[in-house]
Scaffold this active site. Sequence first.
Site, PDB file in Angstrom:
ATOM      1  NE  ARG A   1      -2.123   3.120   8.272  1.00  0.00           N
ATOM      2  CZ  ARG A   1      -1.861   1.943   8.830  1.00  0.00           C
ATOM      3  NH1 ARG A   1      -1.034   1.108   8.234  1.00  0.00           N
ATOM      4  NH2 ARG A   1      -2.419   1.608   9.963  1.00  0.00           N
ATOM      5  N   GLY A   2      -3.352   6.835   4.053  1.00  0.00           N
ATOM      6  CA  GLY A   2      -2.654   7.395   2.904  1.00  0.00           C
ATOM      7  C   GLY A   2      -3.547   7.566   1.693  1.00  0.00           C
TER       8      GLY A   2
ATOM      9  CB  CYS B   1       1.307  -2.475   9.116  1.00  0.00           C
ATOM     10  SG  CYS B   1       2.486  -2.506   7.744  1.00  0.00           S
TER      11      CYS B   1
ATOM     12  CG  ASP C   1      -3.561  -2.352   9.129  1.00  0.00           C
ATOM     13  OD1 ASP C   1      -3.270  -1.169   8.866  1.00  0.00           O
ATOM     14  OD2 ASP C   1      -2.816  -3.308   8.869  1.00  0.00           O
TER      15      ASP C   1
ATOM     16  CB  SER D   1      -0.973   0.004   1.178  1.00  0.00           C
ATOM     17  OG  SER D   1      -0.282  -0.056   2.404  1.00  0.00           O
ATOM     18  CE  LYS D   2       6.650   5.085   2.645  1.00  0.00           C
ATOM     19  NZ  LYS D   2       7.781   5.115   3.604  1.00  0.00           N
TER      20      LYS D   2
END
Length: 282
Positions: free
Chosen positions: A258-259, A190, A197, A90-91
Amino acid sequence: MSSYENHQALDGLTLGKSTDYRDNYDASLLQGVPRSLNRDPLDLKADNLPFHGADIWTLYELSWLNAKGVPQVAVGHVELDYTSVNLIESKSFKLYLNSFNQTRFDSWDAVRQTLENDLRACAQGEVSVALYRLDELEGQPAAHFHGTCIDDQDITIDNYQFSTDYLENAASGEKVVEETLVSHLLKSNCLITHQPDWGSIQICYRGRKIDREKLLRYLVSFRHHNEFHEQCVERIFNDLLRFCQPEKLSVYARYTRRGGLDINPWRSNTDFVPATGRLVRQ
């Protein structure tokens, strides 16, 4: 700790490391994680998986420039097939999307096609992408998971370490039932950063009745468990299938974003159409 948390396949990930943000298109920012990392310990073989499904992503922070340099914004909907070799980290997905910010594209469809091609290459599997203008989504109410919520049980819990022991003899009786159970208490961490999460989970099954207290204790035991969203859902599906042996089973989780991204994996061994409306915490 997951058995593969220190696997060498995770060494090159930008996740958990200081990273520079780029605002010009760069497909190399995308990083995949082999699905085999969590499937192998569960004895899930790629050529004989007990489920089908997808990872549904919602992209809330997606922007680029049109051919005249005017910024465009959209909400993206991505579905990544369960048979892909890799899941998308995901990042890296966030960093990749940021690289669109100052990049010119001739059309919305060019953006969609670029996303689809790059994600397919990274995941090594089928991916579909849809882009929505904001006025197409405005005014949509928060959705909710259909089913019976099991969260308000009057029980005491003092152990938050992951264990499948809670599912021992969780399905009892000879009568076959068909029901949908929901919990909003799913919390895992995570795999790399151990950041929390938060998710809601829907479990639809046909089979011997599952003890709701045991199921809730099992779900709460993920509270200190370190795995990616997709891996948690496959673990839950596999554990329920193994211990409760339902005839039909579908597991669907929707996690908070997130993000600028939320991840919503589902796995099923029957006909299942996931509702894609965002839940109240999304």
